[in-house]
Design a protein around this motif. Structure first.
Motif, mmCIF file in Angstrom:
data_model
loop_
_atom_site.group_PDB
_atom_site.id
_atom_site.type_symbol
_atom_site.label_atom_id
_atom_site.label_comp_id
_atom_site.label_asym_id
_atom_site.label_seq_id
_atom_site.Cartn_x
_atom_site.Cartn_y
_atom_site.Cartn_z
ATOM 1 N N VAL A 196 0.840 -1.205 0.000
ATOM 2 C CA VAL A 196 0.000 0.000 0.000
ATOM 3 C C VAL A 196 0.871 1.250 0.000
ATOM 4 N N MET A 197 1.863 1.282 0.877
ATOM 5 C CA MET A 197 2.735 2.458 0.960
ATOM 6 C C MET A 197 3.524 2.660 -0.335
ATOM 7 N N LEU A 198 4.022 1.570 -0.907
ATOM 8 C CA LEU A 198 4.807 1.666 -2.137
ATOM 9 C C LEU A 198 3.954 2.169 -3.297
ATOM 10 N N SER A 202 -1.252 7.643 4.283
ATOM 11 C CA SER A 202 -1.986 6.433 3.880
ATOM 12 C C SER A 202 -1.619 5.267 4.801
ATOM 13 N N PHE A 203 -0.368 5.236 5.253
ATOM 14 C CA PHE A 203 0.079 4.229 6.221
ATOM 15 C C PHE A 203 -0.718 4.342 7.520
ATOM 16 N N ILE A 204 -0.899 5.575 8.001
ATOM 17 C CA ILE A 204 -1.662 5.770 9.237
ATOM 18 C C ILE A 204 -3.107 5.328 9.046
ATOM 19 N N GLY A 205 -3.695 5.658 7.880
ATOM 20 C CA GLY A 205 -5.060 5.230 7.602
ATOM 21 C C GLY A 205 -5.183 3.720 7.568
ATOM 22 N N ALA A 206 -4.186 3.056 6.971
ATOM 23 C CA ALA A 206 -4.200 1.600 6.896
ATOM 24 C C ALA A 206 -4.063 0.974 8.280
ATOM 25 N N VAL A 207 -3.131 1.473 9.085
ATOM 26 C CA VAL A 207 -2.943 0.948 10.439
ATOM 27 C C VAL A 207 -4.196 1.180 11.278
#
Length: 501
Positions: free
Chosen positions: A68-70, A272-277
């Motif tokens: 996702v991050m990539l 987006s990483f924070i949203g995913a976590v």
């Protein structure tokens, strides 16, 4: 005075629908945003609510957190290429998006795409204001028990309008203050959620939902986040400092490149990483809901206030300024910049952003194609046909070369409508369909049809007389004579006619 400058007289402002003070070219001494200031603006811009949702949708759709991050990082950098190319219009000539569109679309035709972009910006203004209002309401309700998000929406809207009306320097100052706060929110959210994940025995890095989200579709929808600002970025870069006389593209756009290829992609990937976590740990992606569920007392108050500040800083540069300038361009000389800011707030509320947020991905898919088509036309016109040269005086002349057929360039409209229509066939892939189709259609129609009937001075004579920053000059309008001169920095008047923008 530069003797080689095109000497076209423009009608007096009262009789000229193309002329209004806030949409005149900015001079090289009227660009207050530094490299660091522009970077901070993009850090502040990155905490847009849809980025949290994209991260959550990625892991919910079956992608791992690293993937996702990539994908978000690479998609943002791909769009940064487009954004940097269009940014040079502001850097080189000091022009806003809507005024430049007079070259490819015509002096009247510009209103169709520019007002459309203004409405999209106003919609985002409303959505971000609504998110901020929810955060304010959550804070007040926690401490007092009183709940009324419409009240906080109205007050928050008014405060933002007042801030943007103070000028572009006020926008930069807000971003420079807000950016560290945004980083603080995200870091707190990560450590809090990581602690919860450890307690529950959840490994955020190996989490998989078993969904079947297409990697390509996820990549492309991430490009659409900043697609509107990618075409409208000249409205901001016209205020970014640049070295006079710098002909090398990379050096001239040093601040732009740093912000677009470093600050924006890294912050987009992080948010987006924070949203995913958040989704992995709590099942929620909305930062307002997550903060309310994971904090209490003073910490809750501070974090929610930071969320309000984040929405505020995103709105000012990304939505309110572009919307206002596009509306001013359409209603000049009868609508001032400050009135345009107010109009952006009215439109942003009239579209009922609380309903748009519930249908966000549909909203993004359908405007992606027509925004991509505008980008294709802009880049083709500016780089391929005109080779970065513009007859700027004619942009403000209702009877000049950009009048085409009664103020409309049919080649641009055919290319725009055609590419937008084709992209609707596959909304998920709208951006990569709309851009090349519009680029190719516009190029063919201009060379085979329009240029034979409507000669363009800077295409027929691609000399330095139609450049500005690259040759150390600024386009300066003289209201007394109605003419434009290209003046060096030493020749520019002291002070600025940009006090309010």
């Amino acid at each position: 005075m530069d003797a080689s400058t095109p000497r076209q007289s423009t009608p007096a402002p009262a009789n000229n629908h193309l002329l209004e003070e806030s949409i005149l070219p900015t001079w090289l001494n009227q660009r207050p945003i530094s490299l660091l200031g522009f970077v901070w603006m993009w850090v502040a811009l990155a905490i847009v609510i849809v980025t949290f949702q994209y991260g959550a949708n990625g892991v919910e759709g079956g992608l791992s957190l690293p993937v996702v991050m990539l994908v978000v990082l690479t998609a943002t950098m791909a769009l940064a290429v487009v954004m940097t190319l269009t940014a040079d219009i502001g850097t080189e000539h000091g022009l806003s998006f809507a005024v430049f569109l007079r070259a490819p679309f015509g002096t009247i035709g510009t209103h169709i795409p520019s007002v459309s972009r203004g409405v999209v910006a106003a919609c985002w203004f409303g959505i971000q204001t609504y998110i901020g209002a929810l955060a304010i309401n959550g804070l007040v309700e926690y401490w007092t028990g009183f709940s009324s998000w419409p009240l906080w929406y109205a007050l928050f809207l008014a405060v933002q309008i007042a801030n943007v009306a103070l000028g572009i320097k006020a926008v930069e100052r807000l971003a420079s203050f807000a950016a560290p706060c945004i980083l603080a929110i995200s870091i707190w959210m990560y450590y809090t959620l990581d602690g919860v994940a450890d307690l529950e025995g959840t490994n955020i890095w190996t989490f998989a939902s078993g969904g079947d989200l297409s990697l390509v579709a996820f990549f492309l929808i991430n490009m659409v986040v900043w697609a509107p600002l990618a075409v409208d970025i000249p409205s901001i870069t016209r205020f970014v400092r640049t070295a006079p006389g710098e002909r090398r593209f990379l050096r001239r756009n040093r601040a732009v490149l740093t912000a677009h290829f470093v600050a924006l992609p890294m912050m987009q990937a992080w948010i987006s990483f924070i949203g995913a976590v958040s989704f992995i740990v709590t099942g929620e992606w909305n930062p307002v809901d997550v903060i309310q569920g994971q904090s209490t007392g003073l910490v809750l108050g501070v974090l929610l206030l930071m969320i309000v500040l984040a929405q505020w800083s995103t709105n000012t540069a990304a939505n309110v300024v572009p919307a206002a300038l596009n509306f001013v361009n359409a209603a000049a000389p009868h609508l001032s910049y400050r009135s345009g800011v107010v109009l952006a707030g009215v439109v942003g509320t009239a579209v009922m952003p609380w309903l748009l947020l519930d249908n966000l991905f549909t909203f993004l898919s359908y405007y992606g194609g027509f925004i991509a088509a505008i980008a294709g036309i802009m880049i083709c016109d500016y780089y391929v046909l005109r080779r970065r040269r513009l007859n700027v005086p004619a942009l403000y002349d209702p009877h000049g070369q950009y009048r085409y057929a009664r103020g409309v360039n049919p080649a641009a409209l055919v290319a725009w409508f055609g590419a937008s229509g084709v992209s609707l066939w596959q909304p998920d892939y709208a951006y990569v369909i709309g851009f090349p189709v519009a680029f190719a259609l516009y190029l063919v129609l201009m060379r085979a049809w329009i240029l034979r009937r409507h000669p363009q001075a800077e295409i027929d004579d691609p000399s330095d007389a139609y450049l500005a920053t690259s040759v150390g000059r600024s386009w300066v309008h003289d209201p007394a004579s109605g003419t434009f001169d290209r003046l060096t920095v030493d020749e520019l008047p002291h002070g600025s006619h940009r006090a309010d923008i």
